[in-house]
Design a protein around this motif. Sequence first.
Motif, PDB file in Angstrom:
ATOM      1  N   HIS A  85     -44.031 -10.486 -75.729  1.00  7.64           N
ATOM      2  CA  HIS A  85     -43.511 -11.850 -75.678  1.00  7.64           C
ATOM      3  C   HIS A  85     -43.267 -12.360 -74.263  1.00  7.64           C
ATOM      4  CE1 HIS A  85     -43.001 -11.951 -80.035  1.00  7.64           C
ATOM      5  NE2 HIS A  85     -42.587 -10.709 -79.919  1.00  7.64           N
ATOM      6  N   CYS A  86     -44.082 -11.930 -73.310  1.00  7.21           N
ATOM      7  CA  CYS A  86     -43.966 -12.424 -71.941  1.00  7.21           C
ATOM      8  C   CYS A  86     -44.875 -13.630 -71.755  1.00  7.21           C
ATOM      9  CB  CYS A  86     -44.370 -11.339 -70.938  1.00  7.21           C
ATOM     10  SG  CYS A  86     -43.214  -9.961 -70.887  1.00  7.21           S
ATOM     11  N   ALA A  87     -44.569 -14.419 -70.744  1.00  4.15           N
ATOM     12  CA  ALA A  87     -45.424 -15.537 -70.377  1.00  4.15           C
ATOM     13  C   ALA A  87     -45.673 -15.481 -68.876  1.00  4.15           C
ATOM     14  CB  ALA A  87     -44.774 -16.861 -70.752  1.00  4.15           C
ATOM     15  N   LEU A  88     -46.943 -15.464 -68.495  1.00  6.13           N
ATOM     16  CA  LEU A  88     -47.351 -15.532 -67.104  1.00  6.13           C
ATOM     17  C   LEU A  88     -48.185 -16.791 -66.998  1.00  6.13           C
ATOM     18  CD1 LEU A  88     -46.923 -12.447 -67.854  1.00  6.13           C
ATOM     19  CD2 LEU A  88     -48.312 -11.977 -65.869  1.00  6.13           C
ATOM     20  N   THR A  89     -47.582 -17.841 -66.524  1.00  2.00           N
ATOM     21  CA  THR A  89     -48.239 -19.142 -66.544  1.00  2.00           C
ATOM     22  C   THR A  89     -48.388 -19.685 -65.136  1.00  2.00           C
ATOM     23  OG1 THR A  89     -46.126 -20.252 -66.898  1.00  2.00           O
ATOM     24  CG2 THR A  89     -47.394 -19.684 -68.850  1.00  2.00           C
ATOM     25  N   ALA A  90     -49.619 -19.902 -64.739  1.00  2.65           N
ATOM     26  CA  ALA A  90     -49.923 -20.466 -63.432  1.00  2.65           C
ATOM     27  C   ALA A  90     -50.362 -21.902 -63.648  1.00  2.65           C
ATOM     28  CB  ALA A  90     -51.015 -19.660 -62.749  1.00  2.65           C
ATOM     29  N   GLY A  91     -49.489 -22.804 -63.379  1.00  2.00           N
ATOM     30  CA  GLY A  91     -49.822 -24.206 -63.550  1.00  2.00           C
ATOM     31  C   GLY A  91     -48.643 -25.069 -63.164  1.00  2.00           C
ATOM     32  N   HIS A  92     -48.941 -26.295 -62.907  1.00  2.00           N
ATOM     33  CA  HIS A  92     -47.910 -27.225 -62.474  1.00  2.00           C
ATOM     34  C   HIS A  92     -48.328 -28.606 -62.949  1.00  2.00           C
ATOM     35  CE1 HIS A  92     -44.799 -28.856 -59.889  1.00  2.00           C
ATOM     36  NE2 HIS A  92     -45.676 -29.684 -59.384  1.00  2.00           N
ATOM     37  N   HIS A  93     -47.473 -29.257 -63.656  1.00  2.00           N
ATOM     38  CA  HIS A  93     -47.774 -30.606 -64.129  1.00  2.00           C
ATOM     39  C   HIS A  93     -46.946 -31.592 -63.314  1.00  2.00           C
ATOM     40  CE1 HIS A  93     -49.918 -28.955 -67.546  1.00  2.00           C
ATOM     41  NE2 HIS A  93     -48.916 -28.103 -67.679  1.00  2.00           N
ATOM     42  N   LYS A  94     -47.586 -32.646 -62.875  1.00  3.64           N
ATOM     43  CA  LYS A  94     -46.925 -33.645 -62.051  1.00  3.64           C
ATOM     44  C   LYS A  94     -46.871 -34.954 -62.829  1.00  3.64           C
ATOM     45  CE  LYS A  94     -47.096 -35.538 -57.417  1.00  3.64           C
ATOM     46  NZ  LYS A  94     -47.826 -35.536 -56.142  1.00  3.64           N
ATOM     47  N   PHE A  95     -45.694 -35.559 -62.856  1.00  6.62           N
ATOM     48  CA  PHE A  95     -45.524 -36.833 -63.551  1.00  6.62           C
ATOM     49  C   PHE A  95     -45.964 -37.968 -62.644  1.00  6.62           C
ATOM     50  CE2 PHE A  95     -42.989 -40.548 -64.811  1.00  6.62           C
ATOM     51  CZ  PHE A  95     -43.401 -40.650 -66.138  1.00  6.62           C
ATOM     52  N   ASP A  96     -46.779 -38.865 -63.182  1.00  8.90           N
ATOM     53  CA  ASP A  96     -47.248 -40.032 -62.437  1.00  8.90           C
ATOM     54  C   ASP A  96     -46.544 -41.264 -63.002  1.00  8.90           C
ATOM     55  OD1 ASP A  96     -48.542 -42.138 -61.230  1.00  8.90           O
ATOM     56  OD2 ASP A  96     -50.563 -41.491 -61.790  1.00  8.90           O
ATOM     57  N   PRO A  97     -45.557 -41.812 -62.262  1.00  4.90           N
ATOM     58  CA  PRO A  97     -44.823 -42.966 -62.778  1.00  4.90           C
ATOM     59  C   PRO A  97     -45.704 -44.192 -62.997  1.00  4.90           C
ATOM     60  CG  PRO A  97     -43.937 -42.253 -60.631  1.00  4.90           C
ATOM     61  CD  PRO A  97     -45.077 -41.370 -60.972  1.00  4.90           C
ATOM     62  N   ALA A  98     -46.814 -44.293 -62.257  1.00  2.00           N
ATOM     63  CA  ALA A  98     -47.702 -45.458 -62.415  1.00  2.00           C
ATOM     64  C   ALA A  98     -48.354 -45.479 -63.794  1.00  2.00           C
ATOM     65  CB  ALA A  98     -48.770 -45.457 -61.321  1.00  2.00           C
ATOM     66  N   THR A  99     -48.710 -44.300 -64.303  1.00  2.00           N
ATOM     67  CA  THR A  99     -49.373 -44.246 -65.607  1.00  2.00           C
ATOM     68  C   THR A  99     -48.411 -43.837 -66.718  1.00  2.00           C
ATOM     69  OG1 THR A  99     -50.000 -41.928 -65.336  1.00  2.00           O
ATOM     70  CG2 THR A  99     -51.563 -43.599 -64.540  1.00  2.00           C
ATOM     71  N   GLY A 100     -47.262 -43.265 -66.331  1.00  2.00           N
ATOM     72  CA  GLY A 100     -46.320 -42.776 -67.332  1.00  2.00           C
ATOM     73  C   GLY A 100     -46.779 -41.493 -67.991  1.00  2.00           C
ATOM     74  N   CYS A 101     -47.706 -40.787 -67.341  1.00  2.00           N
ATOM     75  CA  CYS A 101     -48.281 -39.567 -67.906  1.00  2.00           C
ATOM     76  C   CYS A 101     -48.128 -38.393 -66.948  1.00  2.00           C
ATOM     77  CB  CYS A 101     -49.771 -39.762 -68.189  1.00  2.00           C
ATOM     78  SG  CYS A 101     -50.126 -41.038 -69.407  1.00  2.00           S
ATOM     79  N   PHE A 102     -48.262 -37.203 -67.499  1.00  2.00           N
ATOM     80  CA  PHE A 102     -48.296 -35.997 -66.688  1.00  2.00           C
ATOM     81  C   PHE A 102     -49.738 -35.673 -66.341  1.00  2.00           C
ATOM     82  CE2 PHE A 102     -44.180 -35.573 -68.637  1.00  2.00           C
ATOM     83  CZ  PHE A 102     -43.406 -35.009 -67.632  1.00  2.00           C
ATOM     84  N   SER A 103     -49.928 -34.950 -65.233  1.00  5.17           N
ATOM     85  CA  SER A 103     -51.268 -34.518 -64.850  1.00  5.17           C
ATOM     86  C   SER A 103     -51.827 -33.609 -65.931  1.00  5.17           C
ATOM     87  CB  SER A 103     -51.222 -33.786 -63.502  1.00  5.17           C
ATOM     88  OG  SER A 103     -50.395 -32.643 -63.596  1.00  5.17           O
ATOM     89  N   ALA A 104     -53.126 -33.436 -65.908  1.00  2.00           N
ATOM     90  CA  ALA A 104     -53.785 -32.621 -66.932  1.00  2.00           C
ATOM     91  C   ALA A 104     -53.263 -31.197 -66.906  1.00  2.00           C
ATOM     92  CB  ALA A 104     -55.289 -32.654 -66.745  1.00  2.00           C
TER      93      ALA A 104
END
Length: 162
Positions: A85-104
């Motif tokens: 039950h471990c998680a090794l996650t390499a990723g980063h999501h960035k919020f874009d206020p102009a679109t109101g969405c997170f990066s892919a």
Amino acid sequence: MSVSESMDRALFEALTRYANESDNGPDDALRAQILGFGGRNVLIAPGAIVRVKDKERIGSNIFIGLYTYINGDVTVEDDVLIGPHCALTAGHHKFDPATGCFSARTDADYDNSIVIGRANLICANAVVTRDTPDYAIMAGVPARQKGEIDPVTGEYRWFKKD
């Protein structure tokens, strides 16, 4: 019950039994081989998901525990045991206020990689989001180094509690 429904049920039952009864060395090795990690003494327990950019980034003598999730730009060096039950996650999501969405998946301006050092013990339920040093014992959410492994004797040395 139609033939198709009967076959679906038989397949479902076989997969359920396999996922619950196949936590053993030969099946763990076969799982690793099917996923492209064979020939390096890699064992993958049932339910583990391993999605890495390059299969060669998973070293030799690796055990990946039950229902562990490894995703992204992750490198696991040799002689590592990853608990269940471990998680090794390499990723980063960035919020874009102009679109109101997170990066892919990832932010191009951010180093998303994780390197699990040589001879690490990643304790059950740990969430690793950063590099780990060689011979480390990592635990917690987020994972922190809780001890180290003596490379000569194999003895565990636990750090004092916080």
